[in-house]
Write a protein that holds these residues in place. Structure first.
Motif, PDB file in Angstrom:
ATOM      1  N   LYS A   1     -17.955  14.366  -8.773  1.00 44.69           N
ATOM      2  CA  LYS A   1     -19.255  13.740  -8.500  1.00 44.69           C
ATOM      3  C   LYS A   1     -19.474  12.505  -9.365  1.00 44.69           C
ATOM      4  N   GLN A   2     -18.796  12.443 -10.512  1.00 45.46           N
ATOM      5  CA  GLN A   2     -18.968  11.319 -11.419  1.00 45.46           C
ATOM      6  C   GLN A   2     -18.192  10.075 -10.973  1.00 45.46           C
ATOM      7  N   LEU A   3     -17.296  10.252 -10.014  1.00 44.89           N
ATOM      8  CA  LEU A   3     -16.491   9.123  -9.540  1.00 44.89           C
ATOM      9  C   LEU A   3     -17.259   8.289  -8.524  1.00 44.89           C
ATOM     10  N   GLN A   4     -16.821   7.052  -8.369  1.00 42.51           N
ATOM     11  CA  GLN A   4     -17.341   6.220  -7.296  1.00 42.51           C
ATOM     12  C   GLN A   4     -16.914   6.860  -5.967  1.00 42.51           C
ATOM     13  N   PRO A   5     -17.727   6.743  -4.921  1.00 41.40           N
ATOM     14  CA  PRO A   5     -17.375   7.372  -3.637  1.00 41.40           C
ATOM     15  C   PRO A   5     -15.985   6.995  -3.119  1.00 41.40           C
ATOM     16  N   ALA A   6     -15.608   5.744  -3.245  1.00 43.14           N
ATOM     17  CA  ALA A   6     -14.290   5.315  -2.749  1.00 43.14           C
ATOM     18  C   ALA A   6     -13.165   5.976  -3.551  1.00 43.14           C
ATOM     19  N   GLN A   7     -13.343   6.098  -4.861  1.00 38.27           N
ATOM     20  CA  GLN A   7     -12.337   6.759  -5.696  1.00 38.27           C
ATOM     21  C   GLN A   7     -12.213   8.225  -5.295  1.00 38.27           C
ATOM     22  N   ARG A   8     -13.346   8.882  -5.157  1.00 43.05           N
ATOM     23  CA  ARG A   8     -13.367  10.302  -4.808  1.00 43.05           C
ATOM     24  C   ARG A   8     -12.661  10.513  -3.468  1.00 43.05           C
ATOM     25  N   GLU A   9     -12.996   9.688  -2.479  1.00 45.98           N
ATOM     26  CA  GLU A   9     -12.397   9.820  -1.153  1.00 45.98           C
ATOM     27  C   GLU A   9     -10.880   9.630  -1.219  1.00 45.98           C
ATOM     28  N   CYS A  10     -10.433   8.607  -1.917  1.00 43.57           N
ATOM     29  CA  CYS A  10      -8.989   8.351  -2.020  1.00 43.57           C
ATOM     30  C   CYS A  10      -8.261   9.494  -2.725  1.00 43.57           C
ATOM     31  N   ILE A  11      -8.837   9.992  -3.796  1.00 45.04           N
ATOM     32  CA  ILE A  11      -8.192  11.085  -4.534  1.00 45.04           C
ATOM     33  C   ILE A  11      -8.112  12.339  -3.673  1.00 45.04           C
ATOM     34  N   LEU A  12      -9.196  12.684  -2.992  1.00 43.10           N
ATOM     35  CA  LEU A  12      -9.179  13.879  -2.154  1.00 43.10           C
ATOM     36  C   LEU A  12      -8.215  13.725  -0.978  1.00 43.10           C
ATOM     37  N   LEU A  13      -8.229  12.572  -0.349  1.00 43.56           N
ATOM     38  CA  LEU A  13      -7.318  12.363   0.775  1.00 43.56           C
ATOM     39  C   LEU A  13      -5.858  12.366   0.313  1.00 43.56           C
ATOM     40  N   SER A  14      -5.608  11.860  -0.867  1.00 41.51           N
ATOM     41  CA  SER A  14      -4.246  11.809  -1.378  1.00 41.51           C
ATOM     42  C   SER A  14      -3.772  13.169  -1.893  1.00 41.51           C
ATOM     43  N   TYR A  15      -4.523  13.755  -2.801  1.00 46.34           N
ATOM     44  CA  TYR A  15      -4.059  14.972  -3.470  1.00 46.34           C
ATOM     45  C   TYR A  15      -4.364  16.242  -2.707  1.00 46.34           C
ATOM     46  N   TYR A  16      -5.426  16.241  -1.951  1.00 50.13           N
ATOM     47  CA  TYR A  16      -5.783  17.459  -1.246  1.00 50.13           C
ATOM     48  C   TYR A  16      -5.220  17.478   0.163  1.00 50.13           C
ATOM     49  N   TYR A  17      -5.247  16.315   0.825  1.00 50.25           N
ATOM     50  CA  TYR A  17      -4.774  16.255   2.201  1.00 50.25           C
ATOM     51  C   TYR A  17      -3.377  15.664   2.338  1.00 50.25           C
ATOM     52  N   GLY A  18      -2.813  15.136   1.263  1.00 51.04           N
ATOM     53  CA  GLY A  18      -1.423  14.721   1.268  1.00 51.04           C
ATOM     54  C   GLY A  18      -1.125  13.346   1.834  1.00 51.04           C
ATOM     55  N   HIS A  19      -2.131  12.493   1.970  1.00 53.80           N
ATOM     56  CA  HIS A  19      -1.881  11.138   2.470  1.00 53.80           C
ATOM     57  C   HIS A  19      -1.177  10.310   1.402  1.00 53.80           C
ATOM     58  N   THR A  20      -0.263   9.469   1.849  1.00 55.34           N
ATOM     59  CA  THR A  20       0.385   8.531   0.931  1.00 55.34           C
ATOM     60  C   THR A  20      -0.574   7.368   0.686  1.00 55.34           C
TER      61      THR A  20
END
Length: 180
Positions: free
Chosen positions: A130-149
């Protein structure tokens, strides 16, 4: 419970088969849930769980308690094995929607004592995210949780590759002290 995982990993590093059996019995429900969440197919999740535990057995000696919790280390092995399987099959991790309703990757059928440890860790992770900027949070979740390169994120978000990489790097740098 967490100390128990660390102790069991230490014994596995010494090739203690009874410790490995106990580690499997205690950790496999949560790790299977993680694999199933990413793969969405029980037969693939079962295969990945087996592969992950082989890696855990073989690499137990590389676990360092100073760098993180034992379960987190095993979850990372399972997650990476799941993502490798998806890539080898040219599939994508299951995405629900941008709200990331699946952040609680473990299913509700876990034993209560296992679920409490995970819930506390997940709650801390949520607070840090929640402390991250929305764009950072989205990129991290899409990368690490959903496996996007990074390249896939660049296309998906219609942003330059360098921007996506910077968002992820800075986001992870911000998460590190929060999660410590």
């Amino acid at each position: 419970m967490e100390d128990n995982f660390a102790e069991l990993l230490e014994l596995c590093a010494e090739q203690d088969q009874r410790a490995f059996k106990k580690l499997y019995q205690e950790a496999s429900p949560k790790l299977y849930s993680l694999a199933l969440r990413l793969l969405q197919k029980p037969e693939l999740a079962e295969d990945v769980l087996q592969e992950a535990f082989i890696k855990i057995w073989q690499k137990a000696g590389t676990y360092n308690s100073q760098k993180g919790k034992a379960f987190t280390w095993m979850a990372t092995v399972t997650r990476n094995t799941s993502l490798d399987k998806l890539r080898s099959l040219k599939l994508k991790a299951a995405e629900t929607n941008v709200q990331y309703e699946g952040l609680d990757f473990a299913s509700d059928d876990l034993e209560p004592d296992h679920q409490e440890d995970l819930s506390q860790e997940m709650q801390r992770l949520r607070e840090c995210l929640k402390q991250l900027q929305p764009a950072q949070r989205e990129c991290i979740l899409l990368s690490y949780y959903y496996g996007h390169t990074h390249q896939e994120l660049s296309v998906k978000l219609n942003k330059p590759l360098g921007t996506v990489k910077a968002w992820i790097r800075r986001g992870l740098e911000s998460l590190k002290p929060c999660l410590s």
